[in-house]
Scaffold this motif. Structure first.
Motif, mmCIF file in Angstrom:
data_model
loop_
_atom_site.group_PDB
_atom_site.id
_atom_site.type_symbol
_atom_site.label_atom_id
_atom_site.label_comp_id
_atom_site.label_asym_id
_atom_site.label_seq_id
_atom_site.Cartn_x
_atom_site.Cartn_y
_atom_site.Cartn_z
ATOM 1 N N GLN A 96 0.858 -1.179 0.000
ATOM 2 C CA GLN A 96 0.000 0.000 0.000
ATOM 3 C C GLN A 96 0.896 1.230 0.000
ATOM 4 O OE1 GLN A 96 -2.696 0.479 3.341
ATOM 5 N NE2 GLN A 96 -4.071 1.782 2.168
ATOM 6 N N GLY A 151 -3.240 2.846 -3.712
ATOM 7 C CA GLY A 151 -4.142 1.795 -3.263
ATOM 8 C C GLY A 151 -3.375 0.552 -2.856
ATOM 9 N N LEU A 152 -4.054 -0.579 -2.838
ATOM 10 C CA LEU A 152 -3.422 -1.845 -2.484
ATOM 11 C C LEU A 152 -3.042 -2.598 -3.747
ATOM 12 C CD1 LEU A 152 -5.256 -1.301 0.159
ATOM 13 C CD2 LEU A 152 -4.916 -3.720 0.541
ATOM 14 N N LEU A 200 3.421 0.832 3.060
ATOM 15 C CA LEU A 200 2.923 -0.060 4.102
ATOM 16 C C LEU A 200 2.739 -1.426 3.450
ATOM 17 C CD1 LEU A 200 1.812 -0.255 7.056
ATOM 18 C CD2 LEU A 200 -0.458 0.130 6.065
#
Lengths: 112, 115
Positions: B37, B42-43, B88
């Motif tokens: 992330q 976004g992811l 992240l």
């Protein structure tokens, strides 16, 4: 290719008002759809999923989502928003290869 | 029941170094997923392991690699770190292989900063 789109970067709503966070999808075959929520500096938490059956899916914390096949949408809803609902919301679809594809996320801001 | 645990919580590295991130799934879960992330992106799916095997890989260069151990815990390695690897990194587990039968349970993530 399977994909999801969240057309709004941010949604603002007053506490006590209904909220809707939009999601549209593009899949081949039957869609398996999910909503997740992410609070600041935390991982994602599962809210609800649609696999098959009723178009209205009920989930955690009073959230629900409506699956609409003709509009290829899976909007997240809640009848009465709380300030504590403020967070980042992700729509996701299973891409039939065993993983989830996530949308870009929508920040929900609920003001008192 | 313990959830998905990730370590370290934060990691600071410099360009060119290597980073190793670890994940322990929920007890009984055999599938582990890694997502990145990054700010504004976004992811992004990185890797999926199930029963010790790599089942799927996202669109990332080979310097992103990992493995799953016999106890189903997993490790993500990032070699030759670049500034854009700052993100992240989220680990998730599921009870069954694949995601159609159930949801993913996420850890709180490892924040990697590359200077």
């Amino acid at each position: 290719a399977q994909s999801v789109a969240q057309p709004e970067d941010q949604v603002n709503v007053a506490e006590g008002n209904p909220l809707t966070v939009k999601c549209t999808y593009s899949v081949s075959g039957n869609p398996y759809l999910f909503w997740y929520v992410q609070y600041p500096n935390r991982g994602l938490q599962f809210l609800l999923k649609y696999i098959t059956g009723d178009n209205l899916v009920k989930g955690s914390y009073g959230f629900e989502a409506e699956f609409n096949k003709s509009q290829t949408s899976f909007h997240l809803k809640k009848p009465s928003a709380l300030v504590s609902d403020s967070a980042l919301y992700f729509c996701a679809v299973d891409d039939n290869t065993g993983k989830l594809i996530f949308g870009q996320g929508t920040t929900l801001q609920v003001k008192p | 029941e313990a959830g998905v645990t990730q370590s370290p919580t934060h990691l600071i590295k410099t360009r060119g170094q290597q980073a190793t991130l670890r994940c322990s799934p929920i007890s009984g879960h055999t599938s582990v997923y890694w997502y990145q992330q990054a700010l504004g992106l976004g992811l992004q799916f990185l890797l999926w392991y199930d029963e010790g095997e790599e089942r799927n890989r996202g669109n990332f260069p080979p310097r992103f690699s990992g493995r799953q151990f016999p106890n189903y815990s997993s490790e993500l390695n990032v070699n030759a770190l670049e500034l854009e690897d700052s993100a992240l990194y989220l680990c998730a587990s599921s009870l069954y292989g694949g995601t159609t039968s159930g949801e993913l349970f996420f850890g709180e993530g490892s924040r990697l900063t590359v200077l």
